[in-house]
Scaffold this active site. Structure first.
Site, PDB file in Angstrom:
ATOM      1  CB  ALA A  10      -1.383   0.110   1.209  1.00 18.67           C
ATOM      2  NE  ARG A  16      -2.477   3.928 -12.931  1.00 15.73           N
ATOM      3  CZ  ARG A  16      -1.810   2.914 -13.247  1.00 15.73           C
ATOM      4  NH1 ARG A  16      -2.346   1.887 -14.222  1.00 15.73           N
ATOM      5  NH2 ARG A  16      -1.393   2.186 -12.171  1.00 15.73           N
ATOM      6  N   GLY A  82       9.137   0.253  -6.024  1.00 16.70           N
ATOM      7  CA  GLY A  82       8.383  -1.243  -7.104  1.00 16.70           C
ATOM      8  C   GLY A  82       8.200  -2.045  -6.140  1.00 16.70           C
ATOM      9  N   GLY A 136       0.914  -6.783 -16.141  1.00 15.02           N
ATOM     10  CA  GLY A 136       2.043  -7.235 -16.815  1.00 15.02           C
ATOM     11  C   GLY A 136       1.233  -8.523 -17.644  1.00 15.02           C
ATOM     12  CG  ASN A 165       0.840 -10.316 -12.224  1.00 17.14           C
ATOM     13  OD1 ASN A 165       0.068 -10.990 -10.920  1.00 17.14           O
ATOM     14  ND2 ASN A 165       1.662  -9.241 -11.625  1.00 17.14           N
ATOM     15  CE  LYS A 326     -29.215  15.524  16.983  1.00 13.08           C
ATOM     16  NZ  LYS A 326     -28.579  16.722  17.804  1.00 13.08           N
ATOM     17  CG  ASN A 351     -50.608  11.930  15.890  1.00 13.75           C
ATOM     18  OD1 ASN A 351     -50.838  10.787  14.884  1.00 13.75           O
ATOM     19  ND2 ASN A 351     -50.338  13.192  15.587  1.00 13.75           N
ATOM     20  NE  ARG A 414     -54.612  27.973  18.443  1.00 14.34           N
ATOM     21  CZ  ARG A 414     -55.746  27.260  18.085  1.00 14.34           C
ATOM     22  NH1 ARG A 414     -56.611  27.024  18.540  1.00 14.34           N
ATOM     23  NH2 ARG A 414     -54.561  25.932  17.951  1.00 14.34           N
TER      24      ARG A 414
HETATM   25  C1  UD1 Z   1       1.304  -4.852 -10.850  1.00 13.30           C
HETATM   26  C2  UD1 Z   1       2.353  -6.045 -11.561  1.00 13.30           C
HETATM   27  C3  UD1 Z   1       1.981  -6.101 -12.748  1.00 13.30           C
HETATM   28  C4  UD1 Z   1       0.268  -6.662 -12.380  1.00 13.30           C
HETATM   29  C5  UD1 Z   1      -0.854  -5.161 -12.262  1.00 13.30           C
HETATM   30  C6  UD1 Z   1      -2.471  -5.903 -11.209  1.00 13.30           C
HETATM   31  C7  UD1 Z   1       4.474  -4.854 -10.867  1.00 13.30           C
HETATM   32  C8  UD1 Z   1       5.796  -4.941 -11.114  1.00 13.30           C
HETATM   33  N1  UD1 Z   1       3.605  -5.473 -11.679  1.00 13.30           N
HETATM   34  O1  UD1 Z   1       1.270  -4.158 -11.755  1.00 13.30           O
HETATM   35  O2  UD1 Z   1       2.160  -7.538 -12.876  1.00 13.30           O
HETATM   36  O3  UD1 Z   1      -0.848  -7.400 -13.685  1.00 13.30           O
HETATM   37  O4  UD1 Z   1       0.070  -5.151 -10.559  1.00 13.30           O
HETATM   38  O5  UD1 Z   1      -2.781  -4.703 -10.715  1.00 13.30           O
HETATM   39  O6  UD1 Z   1       4.362  -5.588  -9.344  1.00 13.30           O
HETATM   40  N2  UD1 Z   1       3.530  -0.855  -4.895  1.00 13.30           N
HETATM   41  C9  UD1 Z   1       3.950  -0.357  -3.323  1.00 13.30           C
HETATM   42  N3  UD1 Z   1       5.602  -0.125  -3.433  1.00 13.30           N
HETATM   43  C10 UD1 Z   1       5.674   0.487  -5.011  1.00 13.30           C
HETATM   44  C11 UD1 Z   1       4.764   0.097  -5.584  1.00 13.30           C
HETATM   45  C12 UD1 Z   1       3.950   0.079  -5.336  1.00 13.30           C
HETATM   46  O7  UD1 Z   1       3.973  -0.554  -2.060  1.00 13.30           O
HETATM   47  O8  UD1 Z   1       6.946   1.286  -4.686  1.00 13.30           O
HETATM   48  C13 UD1 Z   1       1.461  -0.933  -4.382  1.00 13.30           C
HETATM   49  C14 UD1 Z   1       1.181  -0.461  -4.884  1.00 13.30           C
HETATM   50  O9  UD1 Z   1       0.329   0.805  -3.883  1.00 13.30           O
HETATM   51  C15 UD1 Z   1      -0.302  -1.188  -5.316  1.00 13.30           C
HETATM   52  C16 UD1 Z   1       0.993  -2.458  -5.525  1.00 13.30           C
HETATM   53  O10 UD1 Z   1       1.823  -2.167  -5.049  1.00 13.30           O
HETATM   54  O11 UD1 Z   1      -1.543  -1.724  -3.737  1.00 13.30           O
HETATM   55  C17 UD1 Z   1       0.670  -2.747  -7.236  1.00 13.30           C
HETATM   56  O12 UD1 Z   1       0.860  -1.230  -7.752  1.00 13.30           O
HETATM   57  P1  UD1 Z   1       1.039  -0.385  -9.063  1.00 13.30           P
HETATM   58  O13 UD1 Z   1       1.867   0.334  -9.237  1.00 13.30           O
HETATM   59  O14 UD1 Z   1      -0.036  -0.622  -9.507  1.00 13.30           O
HETATM   60  O15 UD1 Z   1       1.539  -2.152  -9.833  1.00 13.30           O
HETATM   61  P2  UD1 Z   1       0.990  -2.306 -11.425  1.00 13.30           P
HETATM   62  O16 UD1 Z   1       1.689  -1.121 -12.477  1.00 13.30           O
HETATM   63  O17 UD1 Z   1      -0.576  -1.673 -11.193  1.00 13.30           O
HETATM   64 MG    MG Z   2      -1.893  -2.114 -10.397  1.00 17.50          MG
END
Ligand code: UD1
Ligand code: MG
Length: 430
Positions: A10, A16, A82, A136, A165, A326, A351, A414
């Protein structure tokens, strides 16, 4: 599955979503997305770690309102961005680790149980899709996964793959320990991909099994449009469950219900009704376009177009159109039209006439109105709180009640009516 650890990702920014609020705190059906992920994870595991980074304090504090015993860690996002970076250096208790995403609020615990029923070193969720863009792509050979290619790194041939994925995995812990340190960020996004663990393990002969899942359950939320789609799916689930348990719903697509609402017995919910946080409806009829929040409605009818605000309790009561209630307890009461009943207690057989208002607020403090049994409150009455009306009282229409009224009395305030004969013609025609 009780002996698996869970890691919930998370930390992502959620660019986006185009919002200052962290992605996982956006709400569906009344609760933040991450709430649902943790709630279901708790059914499966006693060792849950949530990985945070962006606005981590706010996310953690919000979750601590709902859950105890969850571990929170901050990703070293500067050095290891990542999904792979997110799971680095996390101490987990059990031998298998289920990795979930905080932006997938539709997954339910019984879906997650399926991961541990497959014997493999890694089990990963895959979906077959007509339009695989954004995900992915998963290269599969026979019944084993070979690798996952992120869209931004994919060749045209790989982009054509329809198996994607879904982003949920069950890893043996030693697979993560062995391969996370070997990840590189030599890819289009210069990030450490968790997905690369799959290829590394596969090349060393470990077994990676695909688990085919439904898009409806594994939908990821990346935009506010996705958020609304996920909410629609959850709303349909919530309402289906109620209907199967005996609740009647008219035009259910127009009804909105928070996920913690309870409805019991042979209740009827008409179209356009909104039932919010903490509401409990038992054997009651909620008529069109009424809004009920954090209130208990038992053997009663409410609406159409009525609003029952927090901390109200209605028993055997009829509330009609344009009535606002309320923080009030009404037992065996009729309030059919156009009233505001705030901070009051009203007892059996009373009433409340149209246009009755409890004047509960003097600009500084709130005060209570207490009305006993069998009280007839005439139309257009103002009850200036604090005030107590004892049993068996008749309040004449148009009265301002600004002191307590004893049992059995008439209350009337009244001014005498004055009439001037012949005035109309004189005024308008001469
Ligand atoms: C990821 C997968 C992709 C898959 C997709 C499904 C990878 C590299 N790719 O892509 O193959 O099809 O999910 O939804 O894993 N997050 C972190 N730290 C970070 C980056 C992300 O905690 O540095 C968390 C985000 O908060 C999110 C989750 O990881 O909950 C997925 O991240 P997101 O950026 O949505 O990955 P996708 O590009 O969708
Ligand atoms: Mg995602």
């Amino acid at each position: 599955m009780a002996n698996n650890s869970v890691i919930i990702l998370a930390a992502g920014k959620g660019t986006r979503m185009k919002s200052s609020r962290p992605k996982v705190l956006h709400e569906i059906s009344g609760f933040p997305m991450l709430y649902y992920t943790i709630k279901d994870a708790q059914k499966l595991s006693d060792d849950i770690t949530v990985v945070l980074f962006h606005q981590s304090k706010l996310v953690q504090e919000t979750m601590e309102k709902y859950f105890e015993g969850i571990n929170y860690v901050i990703q070293d996002h500067q050095n290891y961005p990542g999904t792979g970076g997110a799971v680095m250096n996390i101490d987990v208790k059990h031998e298998k680790v289920l990795v979930l995403n905080g932006d997938m609020p539709l997954i339910e615990a019984d879906e997650l149980e399926k991961f541990s029923q497959i014997d493999a070193d890694i089990v990963m969720s895959v979906i077959k899709m007509d339009d695989s863009s954004g995900y992915g792509r998963v290269v599969i050979d026979g019944d084993e996964v070979v690798k996952i290619v992120e869209e931004k790194d994919a060749t045209d041939d790989e982009k054509a793959i329809k198996t994607v994925n879904a982003g949920i995995y069950l890893f043996k812990r030693d697979i993560l320990e062995r391969y996370l340190p070997k990840l590189s960020n030599d890819n289009a996004q210069e990030e450490y991909y968790l997905t690369d663990v799959v290829e590394l393990a596969k090349n060393d002969g470990y077994k990676v099994a695909p688990l085919y899942v439904k898009e409806e359950n594994f939908k990821g939320v990346n935009s506010k449009y996705d958020l609304s789609c996920a909410e629609e799916i959850m709303q349909r689930r919530i309402k289906k469950n109620f209907m199967l348990s005996g609740v009647t719903m008219h035009l259910p697509d127009t009804i909105y219900i928070h996920s913690d609402v309870e409805i019991e017995g042979e209740s009827v919910i008409e179209h356009g009704v909104t039932l919010l946080h903490g509401s409990k409806i038992i054997n009651s009829h909620i008529k069109a376009n009424s809004v009920i929040e954090d209130s208990k409605i038992v053997d009663s009818s409410v609406g159409p177009i009525a609003r029952i605000r927090p901390k109200s309790e209605l028993y055997d009561t009829h509330i009609g159109n344009f009535v606002e209630v309320k923080k009030s307890i009404l037992k065996g009461v009729k309030a059919g039209h156009l009233s505001y009943l705030g901070d009051c207690e009203i007892d059996e057989g009373s009433n409340i006439g149209a246009g009755t208002i409890t004047c509960n607020y003097d600009g500084k403090n709130k005060y209570k109105t207490i009305i006993g049994k069998n009280v007839f409150v005439g139309s257009d009455t103002q009850l200036v709180a604090p005030v107590v009306i004892e049993d068996d009282v008749l309040i004449a229409a148009g009265t301002t009640v600004n002191k307590d009224v004893k049992k059995g009395s008439l209350a009337i305030s009244r001014t005498n009516l004055k009439t001037v004969e012949g005035f109309f013609d004189k005024f308008f025609k001469e």
